[in-house]
Design an enzyme around this catalytic site. Structure first.
Site, PDB file in Angstrom:
ATOM      1  CE  LYS A  21      11.839  -1.780  -6.287  1.00 20.64           C
ATOM      2  NZ  LYS A  21      12.633  -2.652  -7.185  1.00 20.64           N
ATOM      3  CD  GLU A  42      10.399 -10.015 -10.274  1.00 20.58           C
ATOM      4  OE1 GLU A  42       9.958  -9.171  -9.505  1.00 20.58           O
ATOM      5  OE2 GLU A  42      11.577 -10.030 -10.675  1.00 20.58           O
ATOM      6  CD1 TRP A  94      -0.551  -5.380  -4.087  1.00 23.58           C
ATOM      7  CD2 TRP A  94      -0.109  -6.358  -2.129  1.00 23.58           C
ATOM      8  NE1 TRP A  94       0.015  -6.602  -4.342  1.00 23.58           N
ATOM      9  CE2 TRP A  94       0.299  -7.226  -3.175  1.00 23.58           C
ATOM     10  CE3 TRP A  94       0.071  -6.765  -0.821  1.00 23.58           C
ATOM     11  CZ2 TRP A  94       0.874  -8.465  -2.934  1.00 23.58           C
ATOM     12  CZ3 TRP A  94       0.649  -8.005  -0.581  1.00 23.58           C
ATOM     13  CH2 TRP A  94       1.035  -8.847  -1.630  1.00 23.58           C
ATOM     14  CG  HIS A 148      21.428 -35.447 -10.227  1.00 25.43           C
ATOM     15  ND1 HIS A 148      21.953 -36.701 -10.011  1.00 25.43           N
ATOM     16  CD2 HIS A 148      22.489 -34.602 -10.330  1.00 25.43           C
ATOM     17  CE1 HIS A 148      23.271 -36.633  -9.952  1.00 25.43           C
ATOM     18  NE2 HIS A 148      23.623 -35.368 -10.141  1.00 25.43           N
ATOM     19  CD  GLU A 153      17.418 -11.548 -10.270  1.00 24.98           C
ATOM     20  OE1 GLU A 153      17.009 -12.222  -9.297  1.00 24.98           O
ATOM     21  OE2 GLU A 153      16.928 -10.455 -10.585  1.00 24.98           O
ATOM     22  CG  ASN A 190       1.394  -0.653   4.103  1.00 27.92           C
ATOM     23  OD1 ASN A 190       0.949  -1.741   3.728  1.00 27.92           O
ATOM     24  ND2 ASN A 190       2.646  -0.298   3.915  1.00 27.92           N
ATOM     25  N   GLY A 191      -0.518  -2.700   6.078  1.00 30.41           N
ATOM     26  CA  GLY A 191      -0.149  -3.763   7.007  1.00 30.41           C
ATOM     27  C   GLY A 191      -1.340  -4.681   7.253  1.00 30.41           C
ATOM     28  NE  ARG A 223       4.516   1.714  -0.762  1.00 32.73           N
ATOM     29  CZ  ARG A 223       5.473   1.464   0.151  1.00 32.73           C
ATOM     30  NH1 ARG A 223       6.691   1.919  -0.084  1.00 32.73           N
ATOM     31  NH2 ARG A 223       5.252   0.778   1.232  1.00 32.73           N
ATOM     32  CB  CYS A 263      -0.879   0.025   1.247  1.00 30.46           C
ATOM     33  SG  CYS A 263      -1.884  -1.445   1.408  1.00 30.46           S
ATOM     34  CE  LYS A 276      14.733  -8.627 -12.085  1.00 29.09           C
ATOM     35  NZ  LYS A 276      14.509  -9.368 -10.872  1.00 29.09           N
TER      36      LYS A 276
END
Ligand code: AGP
Length: 616
Positions: free
Chosen positions: A611, A492, A75, A508, A485, A101-102, A27, A2, A489
């Site tokens: 974010k 995402e 959010w 394996h 990584e 927020n939270g 965010r 948020c 990416k």
């Protein structure tokens, strides 16, 4: 997460608040709303979807002029992203508006208590209970909104940033925080509250950090901070070092494109003043004494997502240069596995935002066990560095795109610096060996720049592969975290299935995934490094190709041994094995961003993502 903005001053509050929310859009959110107080009345407008939806509502159903207001981008956690669940939430008497927020973990109990007094909630959110509780306690608190907020905060469990206004108290904005970010902007005849400084740096760069369990009362000329019991609280003021321009797109199509291109400078800035011409490191700013560094017998890195991948790279470097054992842990797992940490453990918390709840809670656990915590962070004054024993800031500048790029490279550089410094202090490496690595490190901004000039092929490849059902990434040694990584990416940004493997693991099990045309991106280690490593990965390329894979090989200039097996060959500058992630990652970032564009996705604000993840 948020976004929160509060304003009291001389300007039109609505404009300041909406502009601030726009600077917090990165965010991640799914609804937005604002509230103002004007002539003894509280007025709110809120709408599901993007900020533009709220602005069109304000166009057709405008708010009255006002110099005090609050705004929120939500959010969704409790309750879907609907108009009704959007913030601000208002008390039954229509006089108190709250944004949050939270997560309020005891909201069901509080909701039941309110029901006994005849108050029923109109939304599905946990936040709404706060609006009703504030209205209920205000009379006993002498209509002092700050005192009412203190009393309500003492009733709440969980993480929260709260900001509230009241129709009958038209010149006061009150905020409170526990385990969730809130920062004050001190202006001239105006004051601001926000989730982060990006919301108000167009107006002021004087920031005031708020600590844990604090309440702040703002008027246009006053900033008063107390703890939850009303005791005056010490606060830290600082100047925000970057300006609004730095946080704007600067002519790029997307923030991510800008931030990928900023990587050479970000790496260079992170090195400045920390190494001298003789290759000696100076990290006094870390606030860790040489004796403390000599005492450590283990390093544990805790982080999430991309920051975790940076920690994986750090492990190879730190163990090689210092011979100190290094574990890398997912922060969300760390404190639940009963880890072995103690006074001789150095915990390194890596976080771009400095607000990631998983990482914050893991470092708090480590500190309770007696470990010292070093934060590697990109956001000045954020919670993680503030609660750490020591901090080494990366200097990537504001990273606005949700997908982390320049922060990742600078986190790796910061980890190299810490590892080299520990080696220097403990004498694990001779000065000339460290100086040689430092000289190589100083060359990396230029090498990253070279890679940026050769990204057209990865962009073209993204167009060709945009309908591929999945993409596999393989690497060895520090190429393994780079593979992870690269896969992250792509997940995402392109919302594609992508998976990174240690190349040696293919046989394996994962090699069963291969069939004709499956794209496999291979990060090839420096041929000049550990040659066995190089030979092994060349064998891996042949293994996957023999099973029909389409091989996209990322290999250093001059490494011709891979040419016969590469369907696509992407060249990167030669560099020492341990430093290669700084150049090998860049084509993968470009590839993922291009894939997102090819699929028509929002590159800067991918779906479902935030974010800064300030909930566990
Ligand atoms: C990376 O692209 C993601 N945005 C995500 O994995 C991120 O790295 C993770 O949430 C950690 O964030 P932090 O660095 O702010 O703690």
């Amino acid at each position: 997460m948020c976004g929160i903005v509060g304003y009291v001053g001389e300007k039109q509050a609505l404009q300041v608040v909406v502009e601030g929310l726009r600077r917090l859009e990165y965010r991640g959110y799914d609804s937005a709303g604002v509230a103002v107080v004007s002539q003894g009345l509280l007025d709110t407008r809120k709408k599901a979807g993007k900020l533009a939806n709220l602005e069109s509502l304000l166009g057709t159903d405008p708010l009255p002029a006002s110099t005090i207001g609050i705004g929120h981008t939500r959010w969704a956690t409790h309750g879907g992203p609907t108009d009704l669940n959007a913030h601000p939430h208002v008390s039954a008497d229509g006089k108190v508006a709250v944004i949050h927020n939270g997560i309020i973990e005891n909201f069901a109990e509080l909701r039941a208590e309110l029901a006994l007094t005849g108050v029923t909630l109109s939304s599905e959110t946990d936040t709404e209970v706060v609006a009703h509780l504030l209205a209920a306690v205000l009379p006993d608190a002498g209509m002092d909104l700050a005192e009412a907020m203190r009393r309500v905060c003492l009733r709440l469990a969980g993480a929260f940033t709260l900001v509230a206004v009241h129709a009958d108290i038209p010149d006061v904005v009150v905020g409170a925080r526990r385990n969730s970010p809130l920062v004050v902007g001190r202006g001239d005849g105006e004051n601001f509250l926000a989730s982060d400084v990006a919301a108000f740096i167009a107006h002021t760069r004087h920031a005031v950090e708020l600590g844990q369990d604090q309440v702040v009362e703002l008027t246009r000329d006053l900033i008063n901070v107390t703890d939850f019991f009303g005791n005056a609280a010490e606060v830290t003021e600082y100047e925000v070092t970057w300006d609004a321009a730095a946080a704007s797109k600067g002519g790029y199509e997307t923030f991510m494109a800008k931030e990928i291109d900023e990587q050479p400078k970000a790496v260079s800035d992170t090195l400045i003043g920390r190494v001298n011409d003789e290759g000696v490191l100076h990290l006094d700013e870390m606030r860790l004494s040489e004796n403390q560094l000599r005492e450590i017998d283990k390093v544990v890195v805790i982080a999430c997502g991309t920051a975790y991948h940076a920690g994986m790279v750090a492990k190879y470097a730190l163990e090689h240069w210092t011979r100190v054992p290094c574990e890398v842990e997912l922060a969300s797992e760390f404190r639940y596995r009963d880890p072995v940490v103690g006074p001789r453990t150095l915990v390194v918390a890596i976080s771009q935002s400095g607000e990631t709840m998983d990482t914050l809670m893991a470092m708090r656990y480590a500190r309770e066990q007696g470990a010292r915590v070093l934060a590697i962070c990109n956001t000045q004054g954020s919670t993680i560095p503030r609660e750490s024993d020591a901090v080494l800031y990366t200097r990537a500048g504001p990273e606005v795109a949700v997908a982390s790029t320049k922060a990742f490279l600078t986190q790796i550089v910061a980890c190299y610096l810490v590892a080299l410094y520990v080696a220097q202090v403990r004498g694990n490496k001779f000065g000339d060996e460290i100086a040689a690595v430092v000289r190589e490190l100083a060359e990396m901004p230029r090498k990253i720049d070279l890679v940026l000039d050769t990204t057209e092929e990865m962009k073209a490849l993204a167009q060709q592969l945009k309908d591929a059902p999945s993409v596999l990434f393989i690497g060895r040694h520090v190429g393994y975290p780079v593979a992870l990584e690269g896969a992250l990416k792509l997940k995402e940004l392109a919302y594609m299935h992508a998976e990174g493997f240690a190349a040696g693991e293919l046989k394996h099990g994962p090699i069963a995934l291969l069939e004709e045309g499956v794209p496999v991106i291979v990060i090839v280690p420096s041929p000049g490094g550990r040659s066995l490593l190089h030979e092994k990965i060349v064998s891996n390329i042949q293994e996957v190709r023999a099973r029909g894979a389409r091989t996209i090989v990322i290999a250093e200039e001059g490494d011709d041994s891979v040419v016969p097996y590469a369907d696509h060959l992407i060249r990167i500058p030669a560099c020492p094995t341990l430093l290669q992630p700084l150049v090998a990652t860049v084509p993968l970032q470009v590839f993922a961003a291009a894939m997102a564009e090819a699929k028509g996705h929002d590159v800067d604000q991918p779906r479902n993502l935030a974010k800064s993840v300030t909930v566990e």
